[in-house]
Design a protein around this motif. Structure first.
Motif, short mmCIF file in Angstrom:
data_model
loop_
_atom_site.label_atom_id
_atom_site.label_comp_id
_atom_site.label_asym_id
_atom_site.label_seq_id
_atom_site.Cartn_x
_atom_site.Cartn_y
_atom_site.Cartn_z
N ARG A 83 0.84 -1.20 0.00
CA ARG A 83 0.00 0.00 0.00
C ARG A 83 0.88 1.25 0.00
N ARG A 86 2.27 1.73 -3.38
CA ARG A 86 1.20 2.21 -4.28
C ARG A 86 0.98 3.70 -4.12
N GLN A 87 1.09 4.20 -2.91
CA GLN A 87 0.81 5.62 -2.65
C GLN A 87 1.87 6.55 -3.24
N GLU A 159 -12.91 -5.85 -0.94
CA GLU A 159 -12.81 -4.65 -0.10
C GLU A 159 -11.40 -4.52 0.48
N CYS A 162 -8.85 -3.60 -2.20
CA CYS A 162 -8.96 -2.18 -2.58
C CYS A 162 -8.27 -1.28 -1.56
N ARG A 163 -8.29 -1.66 -0.29
CA ARG A 163 -7.59 -0.85 0.73
C ARG A 163 -6.09 -0.88 0.51
N LEU A 166 -5.74 0.54 -3.74
CA LEU A 166 -6.28 1.88 -3.97
C LEU A 166 -6.54 2.15 -5.45
N SER A 168 -7.82 3.48 -8.93
CA SER A 168 -8.46 4.71 -9.40
C SER A 168 -9.54 4.41 -10.44
N HIS A 199 -15.77 0.90 -3.54
CA HIS A 199 -14.53 1.66 -3.36
C HIS A 199 -14.46 2.83 -4.34
N ASN A 203 -14.46 6.94 -3.58
CA ASN A 203 -13.18 7.62 -3.80
C ASN A 203 -13.11 8.34 -5.15
N GLY A 205 -13.75 7.49 -8.16
CA GLY A 205 -13.06 6.73 -9.19
C GLY A 205 -13.85 6.65 -10.49
#
Length: 425
Positions: A83, A86-87, A159, A162-163, A166, A168, A199, A203, A205
């Motif tokens: 994660r 990814r950020q 779910e 997706c956390r 993330l 788009s 998600h 967000n 998306g």
């Protein structure tokens, strides 16, 4: 856990491994646990074999504090690291889930986007709680597109992915009956796959929706950015050319596209790739060339010629919806003789007998030159066809036949091993 410390290790050695048998010098080793193994036992051996660092969660194996990070949960550490990595990106991350066609659709999208962008995608079908973070950690800094496949056999899995990932952008290929042991019902499948839409809705998306499936249109309501595709009136339209063994379709942008995929049921998968390519500005000629050059593998929608016979190999997996689509597509192919070798559908739970009977009833609506049903599930239902217990028996049966100019469909759940019927022919 100090995620920054771990991320600095990753930046110095950006390759992660969870299996010492596949370890390369410099890899970071994550000691994962399973029902029958404890990866912590192999942490020191991984370091001795050249791993740069090891992440463990069992103090009993904390033998090298300089090169080991002791955490509460090595799997959670892997997911947190993924994660965090990814950020660091601001590029599109496209998540794909659905009952049927996930891997084929992912490969088509990767191929189309890869013709124009530096694109990285899930390798094979590494689409679970380990595969998703490993995919994310395989994406280098120069990536321009990322395509992440997400599988699930119970609710709240998507779910959780997706956390970590993330996404788009997102795509649900379809909703059908699969993994009913875990989901309980088709409605359970819909809720689980719909977690991707949830998600994206939360967000801001973008979702790519097949207009040919009204339930996906309904499920996607409330998402801020919706791009549609399909045969129905959509942002990106296509038309299926029926009656051919290999899928052909036509769109206003690309003209006629001749694929190497079997079956009309792959039309939405190809249209998804075309729509996503056009949405992101891939030139139409590149899209057409990429799709026409894509060759399926792993017994997914493959055509294989043996002498005068043509094998339609779709033996990677099977559930009621994919089996129905394969049988109906096979019926629509123009061929002098047609034979089916079908393996049982697994993970059907209490619906297993009903679903296998429904398949047998579907088969009886048409004429076939021969039908062989493989697996003990077929022993429990009523049907007039040849029944064999294993794929090895099916191979021997096929070897004894003298088929000429025949189309032969081979399909079944992975664990039945229907791909074994072909090599000896």
């Amino acid at each position: 856990m100090n995620i920054e410390r771990l991320y600095q290790q990753y930046l110095a050695h950006p390759s992660v491994q969870t299996d010492t048998r596949k370890l390369q010098p410099g890899d970071i080793f994550f000691a994962l646990r399973g029902p029958n193994f404890n990866g912590n036992q192999y942490a020191q051996a991984a370091l001795d074999a050249g791993a740069s660092f090891a992440v463990i969660d069992d103090p009993a194996f904390h033998s090298d504090p300089e090169r080991m990070l002791l955490t509460d949960d090595a799997l959670a550490a892997l997911q947190q690291l993924a994660r965090h990595h990814r950020q660091q990106f601001s590029i599109p991350f496209i998540a794909i889930t659905g009952t049927n066609g996930k891997t084929t659709t992912k490969e088509m999208i990767r191929t189309v986007l890869g013709s124009h962008f530096r694109t990285y995608a899930t390798a094979g079908n590494l689409n679970n709680h380990i595969g998703v973070p490993l995919t994310l950690l395989s994406i280098p800094a120069d990536a321009e597109m990322a395509v992440i496949e997400m599988g699930a056999n119970h609710e709240h899995e998507i779910e959780g992915y997706c956390r970590v990932a993330l996404p788009s952008h997102g795509l649900i290929t379809n909703i059908g009956k699969a993994h009913l042991e875990g989901f309980g019902s088709e409605e359970g499948v819909r809720r689980a796959k719909g977690e991707l839409y949830d998600h994206l809705r939360a967000n801001d998306g973008t979702v790519f929706v097949c207009r040919d499936y009204p339930y996906l249109v309904e499920m996607s309501k409330g998402i801020g950015h919706i791009v549609t595709y399909g045969q129905e009136q959509a942002d990106y339209n296509g038309r299926l050319a029926p009656g051919t063994a290999l899928l052909e379709l036509e769109t206003p942008a690309t003209g006629l596209v001749r694929t190497q995929l079997v079956g009309g049921y792959n039309f939405p998968n190809v249209m998804a790739a075309i729509a996503i390519g056009l949405h992101f500005g891939v030139p139409a000629d590149k899209i057409r060339a990429a799709i026409e050059g894509y060759t399926p593998s792993n017994n997914r929608s493959q055509i294989e010629k043996r002498g005068s016979n043509t094998f339609v190999m779709d033996a990677y997996n099977a559930n009621p919806s994919s089996m129905k689509a394969a049988v109906e597509n096979f019926a629509a192919i123009h061929a002098p003789r047609k034979v089916l070798l079908l393996g049982a559908m697994k993970e059907m739970g209490p619906d297993s007998e009903k679903e296998h009977q429904a398949l047998a009833d579907l088969l009886q609506q048409r004429h076939w030159d021969a039908v062989v049903l493989v697996g003990t599930e077929f022993a429990r239902i009523q049907h007039p066809y040849i029944y064999l217990e294993t794929s090895e028996e099916a191979r021997k049966w096929l070897e004894q036949q003298r088929f000429e100019n025949t189309f032969i469909l081979v399909k079944g759940s992975r664990s039945v091993g229907m791909e074994k019927v072909l090599p000896a022919v």
